[in-house]
Design a protein around this motif. Sequence first.
Motif, mmCIF file in Angstrom:
data_model
loop_
_atom_site.group_PDB
_atom_site.id
_atom_site.type_symbol
_atom_site.label_atom_id
_atom_site.label_comp_id
_atom_site.label_asym_id
_atom_site.label_seq_id
_atom_site.Cartn_x
_atom_site.Cartn_y
_atom_site.Cartn_z
ATOM 1 N N PRO A 196 0.808 -1.216 0.000
ATOM 2 C CA PRO A 196 0.000 0.000 0.000
ATOM 3 C C PRO A 196 0.844 1.270 0.000
ATOM 4 O O PRO A 196 0.443 2.282 -0.553
ATOM 5 C CB PRO A 196 -0.797 -0.093 1.298
ATOM 6 C CG PRO A 196 -0.775 -1.508 1.678
ATOM 7 C CD PRO A 196 0.475 -2.094 1.107
ATOM 8 N N ARG A 197 2.007 1.218 0.601
ATOM 9 C CA ARG A 197 2.873 2.395 0.708
ATOM 10 C C ARG A 197 3.575 2.732 -0.605
ATOM 11 O O ARG A 197 4.035 3.859 -0.804
ATOM 12 C CB ARG A 197 3.908 2.145 1.789
ATOM 13 C CG ARG A 197 4.704 3.359 2.150
ATOM 14 C CD ARG A 197 5.767 3.054 3.169
ATOM 15 N NE ARG A 197 5.236 2.300 4.287
ATOM 16 C CZ ARG A 197 5.840 2.158 5.439
ATOM 17 N NH1 ARG A 197 7.007 2.709 5.638
ATOM 18 N NH2 ARG A 197 5.306 1.455 6.404
ATOM 19 N N ARG A 210 4.701 4.040 -3.964
ATOM 20 C CA ARG A 210 4.289 5.202 -4.755
ATOM 21 C C ARG A 210 4.565 5.017 -6.244
ATOM 22 O O ARG A 210 4.308 5.895 -7.038
ATOM 23 C CB ARG A 210 4.982 6.454 -4.239
ATOM 24 C CG ARG A 210 4.548 6.824 -2.846
ATOM 25 C CD ARG A 210 5.167 8.130 -2.420
ATOM 26 N NE ARG A 210 4.906 8.362 -1.020
ATOM 27 C CZ ARG A 210 3.943 9.145 -0.567
ATOM 28 N NH1 ARG A 210 3.166 9.775 -1.414
ATOM 29 N NH2 ARG A 210 3.771 9.300 0.720
ATOM 30 N N ARG A 224 -5.347 1.142 -6.934
ATOM 31 C CA ARG A 224 -4.380 1.421 -5.870
ATOM 32 C C ARG A 224 -5.072 2.055 -4.663
ATOM 33 O O ARG A 224 -4.779 1.711 -3.521
ATOM 34 C CB ARG A 224 -3.256 2.317 -6.384
ATOM 35 C CG ARG A 224 -2.196 2.574 -5.323
ATOM 36 C CD ARG A 224 -1.010 3.328 -5.854
ATOM 37 N NE ARG A 224 -1.424 4.474 -6.640
ATOM 38 C CZ ARG A 224 -0.642 5.103 -7.482
ATOM 39 N NH1 ARG A 224 0.599 4.712 -7.666
ATOM 40 N NH2 ARG A 224 -1.084 6.142 -8.161
ATOM 41 N N THR A 225 -6.017 2.946 -4.919
ATOM 42 C CA THR A 225 -6.773 3.562 -3.823
ATOM 43 C C THR A 225 -7.569 2.505 -3.066
ATOM 44 O O THR A 225 -7.604 2.495 -1.832
ATOM 45 C CB THR A 225 -7.710 4.665 -4.347
ATOM 46 O OG1 THR A 225 -6.913 5.686 -4.951
ATOM 47 C CG2 THR A 225 -8.559 5.265 -3.237
ATOM 48 N N ARG A 261 -5.240 0.505 -0.894
ATOM 49 C CA ARG A 261 -4.859 1.277 0.285
ATOM 50 C C ARG A 261 -6.000 1.339 1.299
ATOM 51 O O ARG A 261 -5.768 1.218 2.508
ATOM 52 C CB ARG A 261 -4.420 2.675 -0.127
ATOM 53 C CG ARG A 261 -3.089 2.668 -0.846
ATOM 54 C CD ARG A 261 -2.730 4.042 -1.344
ATOM 55 N NE ARG A 261 -1.377 4.029 -1.889
ATOM 56 C CZ ARG A 261 -0.830 5.037 -2.519
ATOM 57 N NH1 ARG A 261 -1.504 6.165 -2.677
ATOM 58 N NH2 ARG A 261 0.395 4.952 -2.981
ATOM 59 N N HIS A 278 -6.312 -2.008 3.182
ATOM 60 C CA HIS A 278 -5.287 -2.144 4.226
ATOM 61 C C HIS A 278 -5.533 -1.166 5.367
ATOM 62 O O HIS A 278 -5.282 -1.493 6.532
ATOM 63 C CB HIS A 278 -3.894 -1.977 3.627
ATOM 64 C CG HIS A 278 -3.454 -3.182 2.863
ATOM 65 N ND1 HIS A 278 -3.013 -4.334 3.467
ATOM 66 C CD2 HIS A 278 -3.428 -3.430 1.534
ATOM 67 C CE1 HIS A 278 -2.716 -5.234 2.550
ATOM 68 N NE2 HIS A 278 -2.965 -4.718 1.364
ATOM 69 N N CYS A 338 -0.066 3.458 4.574
ATOM 70 C CA CYS A 338 -0.834 3.138 3.363
ATOM 71 C C CYS A 338 -0.475 4.036 2.176
ATOM 72 O O CYS A 338 -1.088 3.944 1.130
ATOM 73 C CB CYS A 338 -2.328 3.211 3.658
ATOM 74 S SG CYS A 338 -2.886 1.851 4.707
ATOM 75 N N GLY A 339 0.492 4.916 2.360
ATOM 76 C CA GLY A 339 1.024 5.653 1.228
ATOM 77 C C GLY A 339 0.394 6.993 0.906
ATOM 78 O O GLY A 339 0.694 7.566 -0.136
ATOM 79 N N TRP A 340 -0.468 7.500 1.760
ATOM 80 C CA TRP A 340 -1.027 8.820 1.483
ATOM 81 C C TRP A 340 0.014 9.891 1.772
ATOM 82 O O TRP A 340 0.830 9.741 2.686
ATOM 83 C CB TRP A 340 -2.299 9.054 2.293
ATOM 84 C CG TRP A 340 -3.511 8.645 1.539
ATOM 85 C CD1 TRP A 340 -4.177 9.361 0.594
ATOM 86 C CD2 TRP A 340 -4.198 7.388 1.620
ATOM 87 N NE1 TRP A 340 -5.234 8.628 0.098
ATOM 88 C CE2 TRP A 340 -5.261 7.422 0.706
ATOM 89 C CE3 TRP A 340 -4.006 6.248 2.385
ATOM 90 C CZ2 TRP A 340 -6.143 6.361 0.530
ATOM 91 C CZ3 TRP A 340 -4.876 5.184 2.210
ATOM 92 C CH2 TRP A 340 -5.930 5.245 1.294
ATOM 93 N N PHE A 399 -5.644 11.352 3.377
ATOM 94 C CA PHE A 399 -6.205 10.047 3.726
ATOM 95 C C PHE A 399 -7.612 10.191 4.293
ATOM 96 O O PHE A 399 -8.539 9.485 3.882
ATOM 97 C CB PHE A 399 -5.294 9.334 4.731
ATOM 98 C CG PHE A 399 -5.930 8.147 5.389
ATOM 99 C CD1 PHE A 399 -6.360 7.057 4.648
ATOM 100 C CD2 PHE A 399 -6.097 8.108 6.765
ATOM 101 C CE1 PHE A 399 -6.944 5.956 5.264
ATOM 102 C CE2 PHE A 399 -6.671 7.011 7.391
ATOM 103 C CZ PHE A 399 -7.100 5.939 6.637
#
Length: 105
Positions: A3-4, A6, A39-40, A43, A46, A64-66, A72
């Motif tokens: 999820p992280r 990019r 991808r969203t 995320r 998770h 989660c990569g935001w 987020f």
Amino acid sequence: MTPRTRAGLAALAVTAGAGERTLSRLFRRELGMTFPQWRTQLRLYHALRMLADDLPVTTVAHRCGWSSTSAFIDVFRRAFGYTPGVHNRPGRDEPMAARRVGEPL
């Protein structure tokens, strides 16, 4: 892919050994959504699991990569109808809780 991550579609295409356009078409045909939409959803899935484990919202956003906690919270609220901070609270209204995580926003 975590999820992280990019990395964009181009990087995923290289990893998969496919062309970027081919991979883009496959996402639309097989999953019914674009790569960024998928991808969203990954995320968010998770994020729900981490929130269920009572991790702080800021930690979940980062893992989660935001790019920011507020980004987020905005995406989460648009997807589920409530903020992640109230996700595990007893008595929370669940107007969109029946929505599946895989459904497009």
